[in-house]
Design a protein around this motif. Sequence first.
Motif, PDB file in Angstrom:
ATOM      1  N   CYS A  13       0.828  -1.201   0.000  1.00 20.65           N
ATOM      2  CA  CYS A  13       0.000   0.000   0.000  1.00 20.65           C
ATOM      3  C   CYS A  13       0.862   1.251   0.000  1.00 20.65           C
ATOM      4  CB  CYS A  13      -0.929  -0.017   1.217  1.00 20.65           C
ATOM      5  SG  CYS A  13      -2.017  -1.467   1.287  1.00 20.65           S
ATOM      6  N   GLY A  14       0.222   2.384  -0.284  1.00 21.88           N
ATOM      7  CA  GLY A  14       0.979   3.624  -0.379  1.00 21.88           C
ATOM      8  C   GLY A  14       1.803   3.712  -1.640  1.00 21.88           C
ATOM      9  N   ARG A  15       1.408   2.939  -2.666  1.00 21.95           N
ATOM     10  CA  ARG A  15       2.128   2.925  -3.942  1.00 21.95           C
ATOM     11  C   ARG A  15       1.141   2.825  -5.102  1.00 21.95           C
ATOM     12  NH1 ARG A  15       7.428   1.277  -2.122  1.00 21.95           N
ATOM     13  NH2 ARG A  15       7.247  -0.033  -0.266  1.00 21.95           N
ATOM     14  N   ILE A  16       1.611   3.244  -6.268  1.00 27.21           N
ATOM     15  CA  ILE A  16       0.905   2.996  -7.520  1.00 27.21           C
ATOM     16  C   ILE A  16       1.855   2.204  -8.418  1.00 27.21           C
ATOM     17  CG2 ILE A  16       1.628   5.216  -8.533  1.00 27.21           C
ATOM     18  CD1 ILE A  16      -1.083   5.260 -10.024  1.00 27.21           C
ATOM     19  N   TYR A  17       1.304   1.213  -9.122  1.00 27.72           N
ATOM     20  CA  TYR A  17       2.101   0.326  -9.975  1.00 27.72           C
ATOM     21  C   TYR A  17       1.515   0.300 -11.383  1.00 27.72           C
ATOM     22  CZ  TYR A  17       2.790  -1.778  -5.289  1.00 27.72           C
ATOM     23  OH  TYR A  17       3.007  -2.002  -3.951  1.00 27.72           O
ATOM     24  N   GLU A  18       2.372   0.246 -12.376  1.00 25.86           N
ATOM     25  CA  GLU A  18       1.888  -0.064 -13.711  1.00 25.86           C
ATOM     26  C   GLU A  18       1.460  -1.531 -13.714  1.00 25.86           C
ATOM     27  OE1 GLU A  18       2.934   0.883 -18.350  1.00 25.86           O
ATOM     28  OE2 GLU A  18       4.540   1.022 -16.860  1.00 25.86           O
ATOM     29  N   LYS A  19       0.260  -1.801 -14.193  1.00 23.99           N
ATOM     30  CA  LYS A  19      -0.323  -3.136 -14.075  1.00 23.99           C
ATOM     31  C   LYS A  19       0.531  -4.214 -14.730  1.00 23.99           C
ATOM     32  CE  LYS A  19      -4.508  -5.825 -15.071  1.00 23.99           C
ATOM     33  NZ  LYS A  19      -5.812  -5.849 -15.776  1.00 23.99           N
ATOM     34  N   LYS A  20       1.219  -3.882 -15.803  1.00 29.92           N
ATOM     35  CA  LYS A  20       1.972  -4.913 -16.523  1.00 29.92           C
ATOM     36  C   LYS A  20       3.103  -5.503 -15.685  1.00 29.92           C
ATOM     37  CE  LYS A  20       5.128  -1.907 -19.193  1.00 29.92           C
ATOM     38  NZ  LYS A  20       5.503  -1.520 -20.578  1.00 29.92           N
ATOM     39  N   LEU A  21       3.471  -4.829 -14.578  1.00 32.76           N
ATOM     40  CA  LEU A  21       4.474  -5.398 -13.679  1.00 32.76           C
ATOM     41  C   LEU A  21       4.001  -6.722 -13.085  1.00 32.76           C
ATOM     42  CD1 LEU A  21       5.635  -2.222 -11.697  1.00 32.76           C
ATOM     43  CD2 LEU A  21       7.020  -3.543 -13.306  1.00 32.76           C
ATOM     44  N   PHE A  22       2.677  -6.900 -13.012  1.00 26.39           N
ATOM     45  CA  PHE A  22       2.118  -8.095 -12.389  1.00 26.39           C
ATOM     46  C   PHE A  22       1.889  -9.252 -13.376  1.00 26.39           C
ATOM     47  CE2 PHE A  22       0.891  -4.622  -9.552  1.00 26.39           C
ATOM     48  CZ  PHE A  22       1.231  -5.144  -8.317  1.00 26.39           C
ATOM     49  N   GLU A  23       2.349  -9.092 -14.599  1.00 26.38           N
ATOM     50  CA  GLU A  23       2.162 -10.168 -15.574  1.00 26.38           C
ATOM     51  C   GLU A  23       2.877 -11.439 -15.148  1.00 26.38           C
ATOM     52  OE1 GLU A  23       3.392  -8.598 -19.320  1.00 26.38           O
ATOM     53  OE2 GLU A  23       1.613  -7.309 -19.553  1.00 26.38           O
ATOM     54  N   ASN A  24       4.049 -11.304 -14.547  1.00 21.13           N
ATOM     55  CA  ASN A  24       4.818 -12.483 -14.113  1.00 21.13           C
ATOM     56  C   ASN A  24       5.128 -12.475 -12.623  1.00 21.13           C
ATOM     57  OD1 ASN A  24       5.185 -13.680 -16.803  1.00 21.13           O
ATOM     58  ND2 ASN A  24       6.445 -11.877 -17.210  1.00 21.13           N
ATOM     59  N   ILE A  25       4.536 -11.535 -11.905  1.00 16.30           N
ATOM     60  CA  ILE A  25       4.738 -11.453 -10.453  1.00 16.30           C
ATOM     61  C   ILE A  25       3.375 -11.525  -9.785  1.00 16.30           C
ATOM     62  CG2 ILE A  25       5.548 -10.006  -8.543  1.00 16.30           C
ATOM     63  CD1 ILE A  25       7.572  -8.768 -10.486  1.00 16.30           C
ATOM     64  N   HIS A  26       3.234 -12.430  -8.835  1.00 14.92           N
ATOM     65  CA  HIS A  26       1.959 -12.615  -8.140  1.00 14.92           C
ATOM     66  C   HIS A  26       2.205 -12.701  -6.647  1.00 14.92           C
ATOM     67  CE1 HIS A  26       0.421 -13.516 -12.135  1.00 14.92           C
ATOM     68  NE2 HIS A  26       1.373 -14.444 -12.250  1.00 14.92           N
ATOM     69  N   TYR A  27       1.204 -12.316  -5.867  1.00 17.04           N
ATOM     70  CA  TYR A  27       1.319 -12.445  -4.412  1.00 17.04           C
ATOM     71  C   TYR A  27       1.247 -13.918  -4.041  1.00 17.04           C
ATOM     72  CZ  TYR A  27       1.098  -7.422  -4.106  1.00 17.04           C
ATOM     73  OH  TYR A  27       1.410  -6.089  -4.253  1.00 17.04           O
ATOM     74  N   PRO A  28       2.125 -14.379  -3.143  1.00 16.36           N
ATOM     75  CA  PRO A  28       2.196 -15.807  -2.819  1.00 16.36           C
ATOM     76  C   PRO A  28       0.959 -16.262  -2.035  1.00 16.36           C
ATOM     77  CG  PRO A  28       3.628 -14.544  -1.368  1.00 16.36           C
ATOM     78  CD  PRO A  28       3.109 -13.579  -2.392  1.00 16.36           C
ATOM     79  N   GLU A  29       0.201 -17.136  -2.625  1.00 20.15           N
ATOM     80  CA  GLU A  29      -1.066 -17.556  -2.032  1.00 20.15           C
ATOM     81  C   GLU A  29      -0.834 -18.550  -0.906  1.00 20.15           C
ATOM     82  OE1 GLU A  29      -3.755 -18.630  -5.176  1.00 20.15           O
ATOM     83  OE2 GLU A  29      -3.600 -16.653  -6.124  1.00 20.15           O
TER      84      GLU A  29
END
Length: 327
Positions: free
Chosen positions: A162-178
């Motif tokens: 939180c407290g950040r903005i991200y370009e969405k494409k950064l999450f194409e190969n990075i995911h939060y560990p479930e």
Amino acid sequence: MVNPKVSLIIPFYNAAPYLKRCLDSVVMQTFDSFETVLVNDGSTDNSLQVVQKYLKDPNFKVINQKNSGQSVGRNNGIRSAKGRYIIFLDADDYVYPDYIEYLYFLLKQFDTQIATCAHESLSPDASPTVIKNPRKYYLSAKEYFRKLGDQELPYQMGVSPCGRIYEKKLFENIHYPEGKLFEDSATTYQLLLQAGGTAIGEKNEYLYYRNKNSTVQKPFSRKRIEFIAAEKQMYNAVVGTYPDIKKSMDRRFQYALMNTLAHIVISPNASEFEKEQIEIKKQIMTGYWGRLVDPKKSLKDTIGLITLAMGLPVYRLSFKMYKQVQK
């Protein structure tokens, strides 16, 4: 909204007491091109009833999932997001009216993929800090991690999503560990490494309210030891990329060890973790004298090292006193 610039993602689980404050702060946003993606993580209280009135706004939507944890909620929110940019907000927190606008134009000003604002952790009855003459600047990933390890990042900036903005494409190969806790330590470093750095805005835009039901406030459980594993993962990746800041990242990993040990020893079920206490203490005490004279070490860490050398009971007492002073 058909093509919002920003998707604001808010996972929630049994957050009814806090949701109204959170969502009212979203309604007050000055930015005019964003959607709000609410992710219900199988709440069993009246959280869904609280959000119903906000769903009358077509820019709000809710996703329902079985109780799977915050990481799954964030990942599902990202998949559902229409915006080019992603911002996270926790359901028990509050943001200022220009939160989204400030982050969006900060990112644009420095032409980067991540922008980070100041944020503050507060008890419910505390007043936020007003930062005079807040600066704006850019930090490379290397410099950000060096400052993180040396405890030089301002205004509680760290690895929070939180407290950040991200370009969405950064999450194409990075995911939060479930299925894991401390997804921030396991993920934010990957995003910073991929983006190469972050714009920094020292204006306080995000308020994190401490409450007894949050992840970091619960009585100690074995899963909380995952913090050490997540921090070690970050340590290995950052040192592998920037070997010349190894000493700074050593300091960060020591923080993870000492923080975990401190929360074990003050827990009423500390006796269940005697083996872990001994192992963590052993890791901390390796290179003790070098750490004790480290000029970048904080007073809190100095006291922690000295009292730990005196034994776990003394360390426990010192940390309890520190927690009392914090209140």
